[in-house]
Design a protein around this motif. Sequence first.
Motif, PDB file in Angstrom:
ATOM      1  N   VAL A 261       0.304  -0.887   0.009  1.00 28.52           N
ATOM      2  CA  VAL A 261      -0.324   0.005   0.340  1.00 28.52           C
ATOM      3  C   VAL A 261       0.421   1.322   0.260  1.00 28.52           C
ATOM      4  N   ARG A 262       2.056   0.862   0.519  1.00 27.35           N
ATOM      5  CA  ARG A 262       2.704   2.315   0.756  1.00 27.35           C
ATOM      6  C   ARG A 262       3.563   2.599  -0.318  1.00 27.35           C
ATOM      7  N   ALA A 263       4.001   1.514  -1.343  1.00 26.55           N
ATOM      8  CA  ALA A 263       4.390   2.376  -2.741  1.00 26.55           C
ATOM      9  C   ALA A 263       3.316   2.699  -3.456  1.00 26.55           C
ATOM     10  N   TRP A 264       2.244   1.905  -3.189  1.00 27.24           N
ATOM     11  CA  TRP A 264       0.920   2.337  -3.824  1.00 27.24           C
ATOM     12  C   TRP A 264       0.910   3.914  -3.759  1.00 27.24           C
ATOM     13  N   ILE A 265       0.831   4.563  -2.851  1.00 29.36           N
ATOM     14  CA  ILE A 265       0.132   5.564  -2.431  1.00 29.36           C
ATOM     15  C   ILE A 265       1.359   6.820  -1.827  1.00 29.36           C
ATOM     16  N   VAL A 266       1.888   5.640  -1.529  1.00 34.77           N
ATOM     17  CA  VAL A 266       3.415   6.918  -1.532  1.00 34.77           C
ATOM     18  C   VAL A 266       4.678   6.646  -2.317  1.00 34.77           C
ATOM     19  N   PRO A 267       4.218   6.327  -3.030  1.00 32.10           N
ATOM     20  CA  PRO A 267       5.524   6.115  -4.075  1.00 32.10           C
ATOM     21  C   PRO A 267       7.010   6.916  -3.806  1.00 32.10           C
ATOM     22  N   LYS A 268       8.181   6.397  -3.983  1.00 36.69           N
ATOM     23  CA  LYS A 268       9.240   6.890  -3.853  1.00 36.69           C
ATOM     24  C   LYS A 268       9.873   8.268  -4.297  1.00 36.69           C
ATOM     25  N   ASP A 269       9.933   9.267  -4.720  1.00 35.54           N
ATOM     26  CA  ASP A 269      10.597  10.222  -5.586  1.00 35.54           C
ATOM     27  C   ASP A 269       8.886  10.438  -6.425  1.00 35.54           C
ATOM     28  N   PHE A 270       7.815  10.357  -6.349  1.00 38.38           N
ATOM     29  CA  PHE A 270       6.895  10.570  -6.748  1.00 38.38           C
ATOM     30  C   PHE A 270       6.222  12.039  -6.082  1.00 38.38           C
TER      31      PHE A 270
END
Length: 322
Positions: A261-270
Motif C-alpha cells: 500500500v505504501r508503494a501504491w499511494i506514497v511511491p518513492k520520488d513521486f
Amino acid sequence: MDFVWLTLMFGLVVAASAIPKPDDKHNPLEHDSAHKSHFDGEEHNTQYDHEAFLGEDEAKQFDTLSPEESKRRLGLIVDKIDDDKDGFINLSELKKWIQFTQRRYIDEDVGRMWKQHNTLNESSIHWEVYRHNVYGFLDELDPEELDREEHGISYKRMLARDRRRWGVADQDNDDKLTREEFTAFLHPEDHPTMRDIVIIETIEDIDKDKDGKVSVEEYIGDMYRSSEPDDQEPDWVIQERDSFAQHRDIDGDGFLDKEEVRAWIVPKDFDHAESEARHLLFEADENEDEKLTKEEVLDKYDLFVGSQATDFGEALARHDEF
C-alpha cells in the motif's frame, strides 16, 4: 486512474454528518478520507473533487458564476501562471503554480482551524481543547449512539483515530500541538513523519473485512461501485484489476500489505505537482509543442476548473483577485 486516486488520497474531504450534534460546524468526519463516491457508475463524479477541495459553500459560490465569467477569470489565471510573459505556459510554470495553490490551500485551512481551536491565540493547542471542540457532543450520547456508524465509521472510532494521529503529530509528547504539529495533524500527507499513519488510515478505510490487508475487490470497491449487480465493469476498472495483479500486488498473494500500500499511494520520488502538471499539459496541448497557449487552456476549460491548477475551482471564486 492512478493520477486521480493519488490526487484524492492526498486531499481533504469534507463530509456532512447526519447525526444531530449541538454545534454542526465541528464535524469529526471533516478530515476523514472516504465519505463520498468518487465514481458514479462509469462516470467520473467531478462534484466529488469540487466539494472535497472547496467545501460545499465555496463550491456553491463557484457554481453561481456564468461560464463567460468563469472563463474570463481562468484567462487571468493563465496570465499569472505565465511567469516569463512569453505567451505560453510550460511544464515548469504550471508545476510552480500548482505548488503555490497547494501551499495556499493548506495555509488557509490550517489558519482557519487554528483560529477555531485556539481562541486565546496561544502557542499550542491541547488535545483536551480539540477533543471538546470536535467531539464534546459525544459526552451526551448513550452507548448505542456512540457506536452508531455514519458512512461506515462510528464517532467513537473517529475519536480514537484522531487521538492516534494527534499522538503521532505531537513530536515532543506534551499532548499539545504547535502550529507546525497541528499542520501535520490536519495534513499528514505532506509530512514525512506522518507517512505511516497515512498508510494505516488508508488500509483501515479500504479494508472492509478488517483482516489487515487489501484484497482486489476492496481495492476496486473503493473506486468503483456498480449501480446494478449484473452491470458490466467499464474498461478502466478491468485495467485497474490488471494493474493490481501486475504492479500493486508485488508478492502475488492476492492482497496488498502495508508495504505494498505504501508503494501504491506514497511511491518513492513521486512529485504530485509535477504529475498533475504533466497530466494537464498532456490533455490540453493540442499541437503537442509541450507548452500551452491561453486558447488551449480555455478550450479545455472543464479540465482546468476541475484541477488543482485552480484549487479545484476555488481560484475562480476569489473575487479579491479579479
